[in-house]
Scaffold this motif. Structure first.
Motif, PDB file in Angstrom:
ATOM      1  N   GLU A 148      -2.226   0.113 -10.689  1.00 33.50           N
ATOM      2  CA  GLU A 148      -3.464  -0.237  -9.970  1.00 33.50           C
ATOM      3  C   GLU A 148      -3.760  -1.736  -9.999  1.00 33.50           C
ATOM      4  O   GLU A 148      -4.261  -2.275  -9.024  1.00 33.50           O
TER       5      GLU A 148
ATOM      6  N   VAL B 234       0.584   8.924 -17.902  1.00 36.08           N
ATOM      7  CA  VAL B 234       0.044   8.767 -16.541  1.00 36.08           C
ATOM      8  C   VAL B 234      -1.095   7.756 -16.562  1.00 36.08           C
ATOM      9  O   VAL B 234      -1.165   6.840 -15.734  1.00 36.08           O
ATOM     10  N   MET B 235      -1.998   7.898 -17.543  1.00 39.31           N
ATOM     11  CA  MET B 235      -3.154   7.003 -17.620  1.00 39.31           C
ATOM     12  C   MET B 235      -2.731   5.557 -17.844  1.00 39.31           C
ATOM     13  O   MET B 235      -3.262   4.634 -17.223  1.00 39.31           O
TER      14      MET B 235
ATOM     15  N   ASN C 298      -7.190 -13.652   4.503  1.00 39.20           N
ATOM     16  CA  ASN C 298      -8.314 -13.440   5.419  1.00 39.20           C
ATOM     17  C   ASN C 298      -9.272 -14.632   5.419  1.00 39.20           C
ATOM     18  O   ASN C 298      -9.797 -15.015   6.470  1.00 39.20           O
TER      19      ASN C 298
ATOM     20  N   LEU D 232       1.725   6.497  -7.025  1.00 41.25           N
ATOM     21  CA  LEU D 232       0.637   7.318  -7.530  1.00 41.25           C
ATOM     22  C   LEU D 232       1.010   8.803  -7.428  1.00 41.25           C
ATOM     23  O   LEU D 232       0.819   9.574  -8.379  1.00 41.25           O
ATOM     24  N   ALA D 233       1.557   9.197  -6.277  1.00 39.71           N
ATOM     25  CA  ALA D 233       1.977  10.588  -6.098  1.00 39.71           C
ATOM     26  C   ALA D 233       3.049  10.946  -7.125  1.00 39.71           C
ATOM     27  O   ALA D 233       3.025  12.031  -7.718  1.00 39.71           O
TER      28      ALA D 233
ATOM     29  N   ARG E 242      -0.733   4.187 -14.777  1.00 35.90           N
ATOM     30  CA  ARG E 242      -1.648   4.035 -13.669  1.00 35.90           C
ATOM     31  C   ARG E 242      -2.401   2.711 -13.726  1.00 35.90           C
ATOM     32  O   ARG E 242      -2.630   2.068 -12.700  1.00 35.90           O
ATOM     33  N   ASP E 243      -2.815   2.293 -14.922  1.00 32.54           N
ATOM     34  CA  ASP E 243      -3.506   1.001 -15.067  1.00 32.54           C
ATOM     35  C   ASP E 243      -2.635  -0.141 -14.544  1.00 32.54           C
ATOM     36  O   ASP E 243      -3.118  -1.037 -13.854  1.00 32.54           O
TER      37      ASP E 243
ATOM     38  N   TYR F 224       2.414   1.662  -3.443  1.00 31.66           N
ATOM     39  CA  TYR F 224       1.369   2.096  -4.368  1.00 31.66           C
ATOM     40  C   TYR F 224       1.090   3.590  -4.235  1.00 31.66           C
ATOM     41  O   TYR F 224       1.001   4.319  -5.222  1.00 31.66           O
ATOM     42  N   ARG F 225       0.958   4.063  -3.001  1.00 33.59           N
ATOM     43  CA  ARG F 225       0.634   5.465  -2.766  1.00 33.59           C
ATOM     44  C   ARG F 225       1.768   6.380  -3.233  1.00 33.59           C
ATOM     45  O   ARG F 225       1.511   7.438  -3.817  1.00 33.59           O
TER      46      ARG F 225
ATOM     47  N   PHE G 275       1.672  11.568 -10.656  1.00 35.98           N
ATOM     48  CA  PHE G 275       0.972  12.850 -10.811  1.00 35.98           C
ATOM     49  C   PHE G 275       1.883  14.045 -10.541  1.00 35.98           C
ATOM     50  O   PHE G 275       1.415  15.169 -10.417  1.00 35.98           O
TER      51      PHE G 275
ATOM     52  N   ASP H 249       0.820  -1.199   0.000  1.00 36.58           N
ATOM     53  CA  ASP H 249       0.000   0.000   0.000  1.00 36.58           C
ATOM     54  C   ASP H 249       0.864   1.263   0.000  1.00 36.58           C
ATOM     55  O   ASP H 249       0.581   2.227  -0.718  1.00 36.58           O
TER      56      ASP H 249
END
Lengths: 205, 205, 205
Positions: B181, B173-174, B195, B160-161, B177-178, B156-157, B164, B153
């Motif tokens: 994600e 970017v598009m 779980n 992403l930052a 990003r795929d 990933y964050r 952008f 996580d």
């Protein structure tokens, strides 16, 4: 109304109540986050904490449902209800996280309206949870949440059209869109909670 | 521990093992795909084949669960576990497919770290499957996968930052990003597998 | 084949049939929407109405499943089948809504092919529903829908590559992509309907 000679485990009602109370707190923190003077990093952290608390309740419910002999309603419904409550929190946390992560300064006009819908839905949900015990006076709750979902949908669609109107540069559209979509997903998740409550109430009636 | 006078069908354990082994192969192929000298079309095809093999195991499990009288644990849990294992493979295949389809030459810095997390999670999952038979020594597995999900996580964050930050043009970017994600979705799917395993182990204990 | 001394409630077959018929109408309206001379606002409204009718059938099925003593097949399977049929309608409605909302004048070449796949899948699904009663001659249906899903997947991937080829400006890519993805999701949802039907048929055989 189902009758049983065995006492059912009433702790579930308290746990659903606590889960919904976390949603009220989450929606209130989202409102704070919209304030331009707000310390967004700090508020995003607080929402993250609430999300963890909500996770803990969810785990508690799943553990108890697996170790309890007589549950107040179907195990599968308990599982569904707790999962959907958890989804609302996940969506609200993700929205806050995007606002913070992208360091978004100015939010589009529809966002405060979406958050207002979420606050309203959270309050209704928290007020409905204790009524699960008697399985009565719940109809008004699910009708009102379904109405709110329609209101939210209109706001969302107008926001989306506005985002693509040419006013914003493309990277900004992509960033704002993530926020707007997570808020819309949170509204949808509130409706799913209401649908499960309706289903449970219909079964038990 | 549940006792039964009827022999349970132990073939399920082998099938879960095979499903998880496909995830190990998938994660390894994803790593190969990151190599700049790699024939990406060929590797994407190989991952697609592994995904089909994984589908076959999933169908086999669903058929057997419907035709077997005594299953080793709840039918619903078997169904959930196999579906979530299949989800991991779908996410990894989709990520590889985007890299190939968009003909992405240069991947952002976070991607190899995400794939490393996936490899680690796949190894842990494959090692855990045979332990389902005895329902012991599984706790370390799900704790470690939950920890990996947090690591994933964070990566990933940050990715992403970074995407952008203005360094990349918008179409890039598009596209990137795929990829980012789907890899994040694969990490989340591994956590969902863990779980379910936790839930099964708690029920059976 | 399961035998029962109690009469099962056969109204379910009619309701599944009506739900699938709404999908046929929805797919036909989507085709109309592609016509350049079409009043898109009016057609989008009609699709919205069909989506509401489909929702009503879904609610009717859920209510009946909860109030009926002997259902024709597992409650969970009835619930899954109705939910997946509803998902198809939601995806088709969302695609129409995006076309209208974004006021998209020119659709990329792959879109009519995607809608053609949806029409075909809707017809097959509507023809299959009455066969649930006898649980026979269904295999051809699910094999054909799985084949269509592969066809749809190829069209989708080519459309996506075309969108990112540089021919379109970025905001247009984002808008068209929403349409293309919802149509692809509708095709996937048809496959999920077919998978549930296969699962039900295998259980009952």
């Amino acid at each position: 109304m189902r009758f049983s000679v065995l006492p059912t485990d009433t702790a579930f009602y308290d746990m659903f109540g606590r889960s919904a109370d976390h949603l009220v707190t989450g929606a209130r923190l989202l409102t704070e986050m919209l304030d331009s003077g707000n310390d967004r990093a700090a508020t995003a952290r607080k929402i993250k904490d609430v999300e963890h608390d909500c996770d803990d309740v969810t785990h508690e419910i799943v553990r108890r449902v697996n170790s309890t002999f007589v549950t107040p309603f179907d195990r599968e419904d308990i599982y569904q209800l707790t999962s959907r409550l958890d989804d609302v929190m996940d969506n609200m946390e993700a929205a806050a996280d995007y606002i913070h992560l992208y360091d978004i300064r100015e939010l589009p006009p529809g966002v405060p309206d979406q958050v207002e819908v979420l606050r309203h839905a959270a309050d209704l949900t928290a007020a409905a949870m204790p009524k699960l015990r008697g399985m009565r006076d719940l109809e008004e709750y699910w009708i009102e949440v379904n109405r709110l979902e329609n209101v939210g949908d209109d706001i969302y669609r107008k926001s989306l059209a506005n985002l693509f109107s040419g006013e914003y540069d493309t990277l900004t559209v992509m960033r704002l869109r993530d926020v707007v979509e997570e808020l819309e997903a949170a509204v949808d998740s509130f409706e799913k909670v209401a649908n499960i409550v309706e289903q449970i109430a219909l079964k038990e009636s």
